[in-house]
Design a protein around this motif. Sequence first.
Motif, PDB file in Angstrom:
ATOM      1  N   THR A   4       0.843  -1.180   0.000  1.00 36.54           N
ATOM      2  CA  THR A   4       0.000   0.000   0.000  1.00 36.54           C
ATOM      3  C   THR A   4       0.882   1.234   0.000  1.00 36.54           C
ATOM      4  OG1 THR A   4      -1.696  -1.156   1.254  1.00 36.54           O
ATOM      5  CG2 THR A   4      -1.774   1.250   1.288  1.00 36.54           C
ATOM      6  N   THR A   5       0.584   2.133  -0.886  1.00 37.09           N
ATOM      7  CA  THR A   5       1.291   3.398  -0.925  1.00 37.09           C
ATOM      8  C   THR A   5       0.376   4.455  -0.334  1.00 37.09           C
ATOM      9  OG1 THR A   5       2.476   2.740  -2.914  1.00 37.09           O
ATOM     10  CG2 THR A   5       2.396   5.098  -2.412  1.00 37.09           C
ATOM     11  N   LEU A   6       0.898   5.216   0.559  1.00 33.18           N
ATOM     12  CA  LEU A   6       0.130   6.258   1.222  1.00 33.18           C
ATOM     13  C   LEU A   6       0.656   7.609   0.770  1.00 33.18           C
ATOM     14  CD1 LEU A   6      -1.965   6.952   3.432  1.00 33.18           C
ATOM     15  CD2 LEU A   6      -0.088   6.883   5.066  1.00 33.18           C
ATOM     16  N   HIS A   7      -0.242   8.465   0.322  1.00 32.15           N
ATOM     17  CA  HIS A   7       0.155   9.805  -0.093  1.00 32.15           C
ATOM     18  C   HIS A   7      -0.476  10.825   0.853  1.00 32.15           C
ATOM     19  CE1 HIS A   7       1.220  13.238  -2.522  1.00 32.15           C
ATOM     20  NE2 HIS A   7      -0.039  13.634  -2.485  1.00 32.15           N
ATOM     21  N   ILE A   8       0.368  11.588   1.526  1.00 28.14           N
ATOM     22  CA  ILE A   8      -0.088  12.700   2.355  1.00 28.14           C
ATOM     23  C   ILE A   8       0.477  13.959   1.711  1.00 28.14           C
ATOM     24  CG2 ILE A   8      -0.045  13.797   4.629  1.00 28.14           C
ATOM     25  CD1 ILE A   8       0.295  10.991   5.845  1.00 28.14           C
ATOM     26  N   PRO A   9      -0.373  14.781   1.144  1.00 33.40           N
ATOM     27  CA  PRO A   9       0.135  15.973   0.456  1.00 33.40           C
ATOM     28  C   PRO A   9       0.744  16.963   1.432  1.00 33.40           C
ATOM     29  CG  PRO A   9      -2.245  16.055   0.625  1.00 33.40           C
ATOM     30  CD  PRO A   9      -1.828  14.715   1.142  1.00 33.40           C
ATOM     31  N   THR A  10       1.672  17.732   0.948  1.00 36.30           N
ATOM     32  CA  THR A  10       2.273  18.813   1.719  1.00 36.30           C
ATOM     33  C   THR A  10       1.667  20.122   1.231  1.00 36.30           C
ATOM     34  OG1 THR A  10       4.330  17.588   2.005  1.00 36.30           O
ATOM     35  CG2 THR A  10       4.447  19.981   2.297  1.00 36.30           C
ATOM     36  N   LEU A  11       1.182  20.920   2.164  1.00 33.99           N
ATOM     37  CA  LEU A  11       0.626  22.235   1.853  1.00 33.99           C
ATOM     38  C   LEU A  11       1.555  23.282   2.450  1.00 33.99           C
ATOM     39  CD1 LEU A  11      -3.135  21.609   2.739  1.00 33.99           C
ATOM     40  CD2 LEU A  11      -1.949  21.135   0.592  1.00 33.99           C
TER      41      LEU A  11
END
Length: 184
Positions: A4-11
């Motif tokens: 599983t790849t988890l993407h948490i965007p950076t703002l």
Amino acid sequence: MTGTTLHIPTLETERLTLRAPRLSDLDAYAAFCASPRSVGVGGPYSRTQAFDRMSGLIGQWHLRGYGRWMVADATTDAPLGVVCLFFREDWPEPEIAWSVFDAAEGRGIALEAALVSRTYAYDVLGWDTVVSCMMSDNIRSAAVAKRMGATPEAPIQHPVFGEMQVWRHLSPDQIENGGMEAYA
């Protein structure tokens, strides 16, 4: 091998980076969790509980596609708090929530982080409404909600937190049509 790849965007804002929590944030997060400031999120908590909670900050990204960011100083990367798009199983609806650490108090960090997360909810996730729920005596969080243009609704009774005030945020249409002018 699969996984599983988890993407948490950076703002980013001029002063802040909203990013995935890191193990290097644990000391600051655990200090917050052990302090009286954490009462509004069910604390105080031990360091072990803080680690479990910090791990949980990441989990909602996987389960719901949104979650909590660590709020960090854009220059030093020092952790200043947590802001999130959040939807607990026992919550009335999705919300924006924020907690700031001692070093961030009184600097407009919560407001700045909450505004950028609300923009993400509306522009990226396509939400058309969002609330913030807080303990009725949390005057600082209520002030942030009010500065964002949110209005209070009827309180709810939560089985763990007790009475909580619900603040309804401006919709994307209200923001687009100048609804924030009174709060600038």
